[in-house]
Design a protein around this motif. Structure first.
Motif, PDB file in Angstrom:
ATOM      1  N   ALA A 176     -67.983   1.764  68.292  1.00 34.14           N
ATOM      2  CA  ALA A 176     -67.744   2.860  68.888  1.00 34.14           C
ATOM      3  C   ALA A 176     -66.441   3.825  68.280  1.00 34.14           C
ATOM      4  N   ARG A 177     -65.249   2.901  69.092  1.00 32.36           N
ATOM      5  CA  ARG A 177     -64.083   2.912  68.406  1.00 32.36           C
ATOM      6  C   ARG A 177     -63.486   3.004  67.536  1.00 32.36           C
ATOM      7  N   GLY A 217     -77.633  17.078  68.706  1.00 38.18           N
ATOM      8  CA  GLY A 217     -76.806  17.328  68.369  1.00 38.18           C
ATOM      9  C   GLY A 217     -75.970  15.881  67.836  1.00 38.18           C
ATOM     10  N   VAL A 218     -77.131  15.307  67.015  1.00 36.47           N
ATOM     11  CA  VAL A 218     -75.925  14.065  66.322  1.00 36.47           C
ATOM     12  C   VAL A 218     -75.603  14.748  65.321  1.00 36.47           C
ATOM     13  N   TYR A 231     -81.791  -5.217  65.528  1.00 32.82           N
ATOM     14  CA  TYR A 231     -81.515  -4.612  65.544  1.00 32.82           C
ATOM     15  C   TYR A 231     -81.099  -2.800  66.415  1.00 32.82           C
ATOM     16  N   GLY A 232     -79.702  -2.648  65.211  1.00 31.16           N
ATOM     17  CA  GLY A 232     -78.177  -1.948  65.913  1.00 31.16           C
ATOM     18  C   GLY A 232     -78.382  -0.414  65.308  1.00 31.16           C
ATOM     19  N   VAL A 233     -77.612   0.124  65.915  1.00 31.28           N
ATOM     20  CA  VAL A 233     -77.180   1.645  65.952  1.00 31.28           C
ATOM     21  C   VAL A 233     -75.910   2.412  66.775  1.00 31.28           C
ATOM     22  N   VAL A 234     -75.372   3.137  65.764  1.00 31.71           N
ATOM     23  CA  VAL A 234     -74.058   3.800  66.577  1.00 31.71           C
ATOM     24  C   VAL A 234     -74.487   5.558  66.317  1.00 31.71           C
ATOM     25  N   VAL A 235     -73.905   6.110  67.066  1.00 26.57           N
ATOM     26  CA  VAL A 235     -73.733   7.114  66.227  1.00 26.57           C
ATOM     27  C   VAL A 235     -72.835   8.477  67.789  1.00 26.57           C
ATOM     28  N   ILE A 245     -70.521   8.992  72.366  1.00 32.82           N
ATOM     29  CA  ILE A 245     -70.229   8.049  70.851  1.00 32.82           C
ATOM     30  C   ILE A 245     -71.585   7.194  71.930  1.00 32.82           C
ATOM     31  N   MET A 246     -72.801   6.719  71.391  1.00 28.88           N
ATOM     32  CA  MET A 246     -73.811   5.245  71.859  1.00 28.88           C
ATOM     33  C   MET A 246     -73.475   4.478  70.925  1.00 28.88           C
ATOM     34  N   VAL A 247     -73.606   3.318  71.032  1.00 30.89           N
ATOM     35  CA  VAL A 247     -74.213   1.516  69.871  1.00 30.89           C
ATOM     36  C   VAL A 247     -74.932   1.181  71.189  1.00 30.89           C
ATOM     37  N   LEU A 248     -75.866   0.826  70.811  1.00 23.68           N
ATOM     38  CA  LEU A 248     -77.096  -0.396  71.044  1.00 23.68           C
ATOM     39  C   LEU A 248     -76.944  -1.045  69.996  1.00 23.68           C
TER      40      LEU A 248
END
Length: 388
Positions: A176-177, A217-218, A231-235, A245-248
């Protein structure tokens, strides 16, 4: 010196209704959602657990390339060759994400950036690294140096692609940072993340970010997956005046990642409202002082402190004032003396610096003697508690 923790009652934000809703949960083993304007952490689930970044490591590859462009080491019109080694390890023969750059062709940096940021192309990553350094993984030292400069305390890179490596680790908080840093510091490059598709070698590929077209709004982000990490995502997403900011990470499939990412981001954007917690200069609490004209000093924030709170009014917030104390006189007004942590569901949701609201000069000899006796007594009491 000892750590002192004081519980605070936040009358402005503590709501205790007769019945409380169950806290929001996610199926993702690792999750972090931050509203960056206020610094509010809305969701923290194993956000500091080490995990392989997979293709999300490419954010740092882009960051160091952007840095090289800013320093004039190349331009976006510079062309780099696609060697046979690049083609085999990251191109069509690799079976991994690729922009299908032709072997022995030359590709502009501008197009390689789009290959990485829209298509997660491994051949583009390797071509950028080889073009700038002469080696396929030559950017890795720069990636680790920049990681340290940004303050990514739990991140180590081993390659430019995110290919699985047990020593290549990061955390949700570091990811996220990193994405936030790239968005702030390299806005022109970052904007490529918003492009819906990219065509190269007559092959059109859509952006791999599953949330880009969901009306949330991404404005950028990266996905990643590996057999070991899941599986991951940072948006990053804008919602009115708020920026999230979201991280999964650690999800079981591409479909689960897309569905859960949408659900979590919708929750974050629609379930909270801003609330002033403390005004600038408002007394937050008191810190004990040793050897001064007073035995405590009021502490304040140097700005208005706002955070996002649950719109339903069903959550209870608490706060802690932390400092190494008692403080030793003299204490100067406006000097940093501690931190305030505001907790949601027992986890830190917001942390700010606190400052002395007054001067506390060194006291008279009797005052210092009394302070010494008091400190000795407190130390003996705490020592006794420690032994039990």
């Amino acid at each position: 010196m000892k750590s002192v923790v004081i519980g605070l009652f936040l009358a402005a934000v503590v709501l205790v209704p007769p019945l409380r809703a169950e806290p929001f949960t996610t199926t993702a083993p690792i999750a972090l959602v931050i509203e960056t304007g206020s610094g509010t952490v809305l969701l923290d689930k194993n956000a500091d657990k080490p995990v392989e970044p997979a293709a999300m490591a490419k954010i740092m590859t882009i960051a160091v390339v952007a840095e090289a462009l800013r320093k004039g080491q190349a331009s976006r019109e510079t062309e780099y060759p696609i060697s046979e080694d690049i083609w085999r390890k990251g191109g069509a023969p690799s079976g991994s994400a690729t922009m299908f750059a032709a072997v022995r062709s030359r590709v502009r940096v501008d197009d390689l950036l789009r290959g990485v940021m829209v298509q997660a192309a491994n051949d583009a990553c390797l071509a950028l690294s080889a073009g700038l350094t002469g080696q396929l993984e030559g950017l890795v030292p720069r990636m680790n140096t920049l990681a340290a400069e940004i303050g990514l305390q739990h991140t180590q890179f081993r390659n430019v692609t995110g290919f699985a490596d047990p020593a290549q680790l990061t955390t949700a908080r570091d990811l996220a940072r990193l994405l936030g840093w790239l968005r702030r510091n390299e806005p022109d490059i970052y904007a490529i993340y918003q492009e819906r598709d990219f065509t190269w070698n007559k092959i059109r590929q859509t952006n791999r970010n599953p949330l880009l077209t969901q009306g949330l709004g991404v404005d950028g982000g990266v996905t990643g997956a590996s057999d070991t990490a899941g599986y991951g995502v940072v948006v990053s997403a804008l919602h009115g005046d708020q920026h999230f900011i979201m991280v999964l990470h650690g999800l079981q499939s591409n479909a689960e990642r897309a569905t859960e990412a949408k659900r979590v981001l919708e929750w974050a954007e629609n379930s909270f409202r801003p609330r002033l917690v403390f005004a600038k200069g408002e007394i937050v609490g008191e810190a004990s002082v040793y050897g001064g004209t007073a035995n405590s000093v009021p502490v304040v924030a140097d700005r208005d402190v706002s955070m996002l709170v649950d719109s339903s009014g069903t959550e209870k917030l608490s706060a802690k004032l932390l400092y190494d104390g008692p403080l030793e006189a003299p204490v100067q007004k406006n000097s940093a003396v501690g931190r305030l942590q505001i907790l949601r569901e027992g986890q830190v949701s917001l942390e700010i610096r606190l400052y002395a609201a007054a001067d506390v000069p060194v006291g008279s000899l009797p005052q210092r003697a009394f302070g010494a006796i008091y400190e000795l007594g407190i130390g003996l009491i705490q020592g006794g508690h420690d032994k039990r």
